[in-house]
Write a protein that holds these residues in place. Sequence first.
Motif, PDB file in Angstrom:
ATOM      1  N   ARG A   5     -30.337  -7.133  24.819  1.00  0.00           N
ATOM      2  CA  ARG A   5     -30.823  -6.899  23.466  1.00  0.00           C
ATOM      3  C   ARG A   5     -29.736  -7.193  22.446  1.00  0.00           C
ATOM      4  O   ARG A   5     -29.996  -7.784  21.403  1.00  0.00           O
ATOM      5  CB  ARG A   5     -31.275  -5.454  23.299  1.00  0.00           C
ATOM      6  CG  ARG A   5     -32.602  -5.175  23.910  1.00  0.00           C
ATOM      7  CD  ARG A   5     -33.033  -3.772  23.566  1.00  0.00           C
ATOM      8  NE  ARG A   5     -34.267  -3.458  24.243  1.00  0.00           N
ATOM      9  CZ  ARG A   5     -34.809  -2.272  24.271  1.00  0.00           C
ATOM     10  NH1 ARG A   5     -34.209  -1.263  23.651  1.00  0.00           N
ATOM     11  NH2 ARG A   5     -35.928  -2.067  24.903  1.00  0.00           N
ATOM     12  N   SER A   6     -28.525  -6.759  22.734  1.00  0.00           N
ATOM     13  CA  SER A   6     -27.453  -6.996  21.775  1.00  0.00           C
ATOM     14  C   SER A   6     -27.119  -8.483  21.684  1.00  0.00           C
ATOM     15  O   SER A   6     -26.781  -8.986  20.610  1.00  0.00           O
ATOM     16  CB  SER A   6     -26.204  -6.186  22.144  1.00  0.00           C
ATOM     17  OG  SER A   6     -25.658  -6.648  23.360  1.00  0.00           O
ATOM     18  N   THR A   8     -29.321 -10.919  22.165  1.00  0.00           N
ATOM     19  CA  THR A   8     -30.425 -11.511  21.407  1.00  0.00           C
ATOM     20  C   THR A   8     -30.250 -11.223  19.921  1.00  0.00           C
ATOM     21  O   THR A   8     -30.449 -12.106  19.075  1.00  0.00           O
ATOM     22  CB  THR A   8     -31.772 -10.938  21.893  1.00  0.00           C
ATOM     23  OG1 THR A   8     -31.897 -11.177  23.288  1.00  0.00           O
ATOM     24  CG2 THR A   8     -32.932 -11.592  21.161  1.00  0.00           C
ATOM     25  N   TRP A   9     -29.888  -9.992  19.601  1.00  0.00           N
ATOM     26  CA  TRP A   9     -29.675  -9.623  18.202  1.00  0.00           C
ATOM     27  C   TRP A   9     -28.528 -10.428  17.595  1.00  0.00           C
ATOM     28  O   TRP A   9     -28.596 -10.846  16.436  1.00  0.00           O
ATOM     29  CB  TRP A   9     -29.405  -8.126  18.094  1.00  0.00           C
ATOM     30  CG  TRP A   9     -29.127  -7.657  16.713  1.00  0.00           C
ATOM     31  CD1 TRP A   9     -28.006  -7.067  16.269  1.00  0.00           C
ATOM     32  CD2 TRP A   9     -29.989  -7.752  15.573  1.00  0.00           C
ATOM     33  NE1 TRP A   9     -28.092  -6.777  14.935  1.00  0.00           N
ATOM     34  CE2 TRP A   9     -29.316  -7.197  14.476  1.00  0.00           C
ATOM     35  CE3 TRP A   9     -31.271  -8.270  15.374  1.00  0.00           C
ATOM     36  CZ2 TRP A   9     -29.869  -7.137  13.209  1.00  0.00           C
ATOM     37  CZ3 TRP A   9     -31.819  -8.207  14.110  1.00  0.00           C
ATOM     38  CH2 TRP A   9     -31.121  -7.648  13.045  1.00  0.00           C
ATOM     39  N   ARG A  13     -28.826 -12.924  14.369  1.00  0.00           N
ATOM     40  CA  ARG A  13     -27.940 -12.794  13.207  1.00  0.00           C
ATOM     41  C   ARG A  13     -27.205 -14.094  12.926  1.00  0.00           C
ATOM     42  O   ARG A  13     -27.074 -14.512  11.770  1.00  0.00           O
ATOM     43  CB  ARG A  13     -26.942 -11.668  13.439  1.00  0.00           C
ATOM     44  CG  ARG A  13     -27.574 -10.306  13.321  1.00  0.00           C
ATOM     45  CD  ARG A  13     -26.635  -9.171  13.644  1.00  0.00           C
ATOM     46  NE  ARG A  13     -25.278  -9.382  13.198  1.00  0.00           N
ATOM     47  CZ  ARG A  13     -24.224  -8.776  13.732  1.00  0.00           C
ATOM     48  NH1 ARG A  13     -24.379  -7.946  14.745  1.00  0.00           N
ATOM     49  NH2 ARG A  13     -23.026  -9.000  13.270  1.00  0.00           N
TER      50      ARG A  13
END
Length: 66
Positions: A5-6, A8-9, A13
Motif C-alpha cells: 500500500r505504501s 502504491t501510494w 504521489r
Amino acid sequence: MVVGRSTTWAYVRIISGTILGGVLGFYVMDRLEKSYKEKMNERLRKYESDLKKKEEKLNEFAEESL
C-alpha cells in the motif's frame, strides 16, 4: 500488505506530482512567453514610430534645402 500500500501510494504521489508540476510549469512558461511577446511588440511599435518621426524630419530638411 502494508508495504504494498505504501509503495502504491508513493507511486500515486510521484505520478500526480509530476503531472501537476508539468501543468504548472507549462502555465508559467506560457504566461512568460505571452508577456515577453507583448513587450517585444510594444518595443517594435515604439521603434517604428520613432523611425517614422526621423524619416519625417529628414523629409522636412530635404524640402527646406530645395
